[in-house]
Design a protein around this motif. Structure first.
Motif, PDB file in Angstrom:
ATOM      1  N   GLU A   1      55.525  19.750  44.538  1.00  0.00           N
ATOM      2  CA  GLU A   1      55.779  18.498  45.261  1.00  0.00           C
ATOM      3  C   GLU A   1      55.034  18.492  46.597  1.00  0.00           C
ATOM      4  O   GLU A   1      54.390  17.505  46.954  1.00  0.00           O
ATOM      5  CB  GLU A   1      57.289  18.384  45.478  1.00  0.00           C
ATOM      6  CG  GLU A   1      57.777  17.124  46.083  1.00  0.00           C
ATOM      7  CD  GLU A   1      59.288  17.117  46.192  1.00  0.00           C
ATOM      8  OE1 GLU A   1      59.791  16.436  47.090  1.00  0.00           O
ATOM      9  OE2 GLU A   1      59.976  17.799  45.393  1.00  0.00           O
ATOM     10  N   GLU A   2      55.108  19.599  47.302  1.00  0.00           N
ATOM     11  CA  GLU A   2      54.433  19.731  48.589  1.00  0.00           C
ATOM     12  C   GLU A   2      52.917  19.729  48.410  1.00  0.00           C
ATOM     13  O   GLU A   2      52.194  19.056  49.148  1.00  0.00           O
ATOM     14  CB  GLU A   2      54.894  21.029  49.254  1.00  0.00           C
ATOM     15  CG  GLU A   2      54.425  21.213  50.670  1.00  0.00           C
ATOM     16  CD  GLU A   2      54.990  22.499  51.252  1.00  0.00           C
ATOM     17  OE1 GLU A   2      54.178  23.318  51.716  1.00  0.00           O
ATOM     18  OE2 GLU A   2      56.221  22.688  51.217  1.00  0.00           O
TER      19      GLU A   2
ATOM     20  N   ASN B   1      51.566  16.421  47.801  1.00  0.00           N
ATOM     21  CA  ASN B   1      51.887  15.517  48.905  1.00  0.00           C
ATOM     22  C   ASN B   1      52.755  14.347  48.430  1.00  0.00           C
ATOM     23  O   ASN B   1      52.516  13.201  48.780  1.00  0.00           O
ATOM     24  CB  ASN B   1      50.617  15.021  49.600  1.00  0.00           C
ATOM     25  CG  ASN B   1      50.896  14.421  50.946  1.00  0.00           C
ATOM     26  OD1 ASN B   1      51.860  14.791  51.614  1.00  0.00           O
ATOM     27  ND2 ASN B   1      50.063  13.486  51.360  1.00  0.00           N
ATOM     28  N   LEU B   2      53.737  14.667  47.620  1.00  0.00           N
ATOM     29  CA  LEU B   2      54.683  13.668  47.144  1.00  0.00           C
ATOM     30  C   LEU B   2      55.895  13.688  48.067  1.00  0.00           C
ATOM     31  O   LEU B   2      56.564  14.697  48.190  1.00  0.00           O
ATOM     32  CB  LEU B   2      55.101  13.969  45.703  1.00  0.00           C
ATOM     33  CG  LEU B   2      53.958  13.997  44.688  1.00  0.00           C
ATOM     34  CD1 LEU B   2      54.477  14.423  43.322  1.00  0.00           C
ATOM     35  CD2 LEU B   2      53.257  12.655  44.603  1.00  0.00           C
ATOM     36  N   THR B   3      56.153  12.585  48.710  1.00  0.00           N
ATOM     37  CA  THR B   3      57.197  12.549  49.731  1.00  0.00           C
ATOM     38  C   THR B   3      58.449  11.795  49.303  1.00  0.00           C
ATOM     39  O   THR B   3      59.463  11.866  49.991  1.00  0.00           O
ATOM     40  CB  THR B   3      56.652  11.906  51.021  1.00  0.00           C
ATOM     41  OG1 THR B   3      56.195  10.581  50.719  1.00  0.00           O
ATOM     42  CG2 THR B   3      55.511  12.730  51.599  1.00  0.00           C
ATOM     43  N   GLN B   4      58.371  11.064  48.180  1.00  0.00           N
ATOM     44  CA  GLN B   4      59.501  10.229  47.777  1.00  0.00           C
ATOM     45  C   GLN B   4      59.915  10.495  46.331  1.00  0.00           C
ATOM     46  O   GLN B   4      60.270   9.579  45.591  1.00  0.00           O
ATOM     47  CB  GLN B   4      59.144   8.759  47.941  1.00  0.00           C
ATOM     48  CG  GLN B   4      58.805   8.384  49.358  1.00  0.00           C
ATOM     49  CD  GLN B   4      58.326   6.951  49.475  1.00  0.00           C
ATOM     50  OE1 GLN B   4      57.915   6.341  48.492  1.00  0.00           O
ATOM     51  NE2 GLN B   4      58.394   6.411  50.663  1.00  0.00           N
TER      52      GLN B   4
ATOM     53  N   GLU C   1      56.292   8.819  41.565  1.00  0.00           N
ATOM     54  CA  GLU C   1      56.118  10.172  42.087  1.00  0.00           C
ATOM     55  C   GLU C   1      56.852  11.194  41.243  1.00  0.00           C
ATOM     56  O   GLU C   1      56.348  12.294  41.019  1.00  0.00           O
ATOM     57  CB  GLU C   1      56.560  10.253  43.554  1.00  0.00           C
ATOM     58  CG  GLU C   1      55.568   9.625  44.496  1.00  0.00           C
ATOM     59  CD  GLU C   1      55.796   9.993  45.953  1.00  0.00           C
ATOM     60  OE1 GLU C   1      56.640  10.879  46.238  1.00  0.00           O
ATOM     61  OE2 GLU C   1      55.120   9.392  46.807  1.00  0.00           O
TER      62      GLU C   1
END
Length: 129
Positions: free
Chosen positions: A3-4, A7-10, A17
């Motif tokens: 996820e990091e 760069n998936l933030t949601q 995502e």
């Protein structure tokens, strides 16, 4: 960590995502189970990304995407791995397994992925409740 890295933030609130995280994570673990070397793993992830970007960014049809995958796998296409000379990393058996994996994970569900990236959707309203 995936996820990091992506760069998936949601991921918890964005279906798109969450699906992308699942797509790349499943591919990563499949490649690990195939005992790919680190360089092969990187090349495989490039192919996953290449096929998905052809659909999401270039709006390629299924047929065109399959042709591009064939070019990439044969060394005549353009992927990020071409610049590093990674195109001949896989044995014939591994290449067949990769194609089978892409068919099962992406190409069989192509219409759903097209809808994910290009379908018009209304933004949901989330209340405090």
């Amino acid at each position: 960590k995936m996820e990091e890295f992506l760069n998936l933030t949601q991921v918890k609130t964005s279906l798109k995502e969450a699906i992308l995280l699942d797509y790349y994570t499943a591919g990563f673990w499949w490649a690990k189970e195939m005992n790919f070397s680190l360089i092969q793993l990187s090349g495989f992830m490039d192919l996953l990304n290449f096929a998905l970007e052809n659909l999401s960014d270039k709006h390629m049809t299924l047929g065109d995407n399959l042709k591009e995958l064939e070019r990439a796998m044969s060394g005549t296409g353009e992927t990020g791995s071409e610049e590093r000379g990674d195109l001949n990393l896989f044995s014939i058996e591994q290449a067949k397994a990769i194609i089978d994996y892409l068919v099962i994970s992406l190409f069989k569900h192509y219409k759903a992925y097209e809808y994910l990236f290009h379908g018009r959707r209304e933004e949901p309203v989330i209340s405090n409740e």
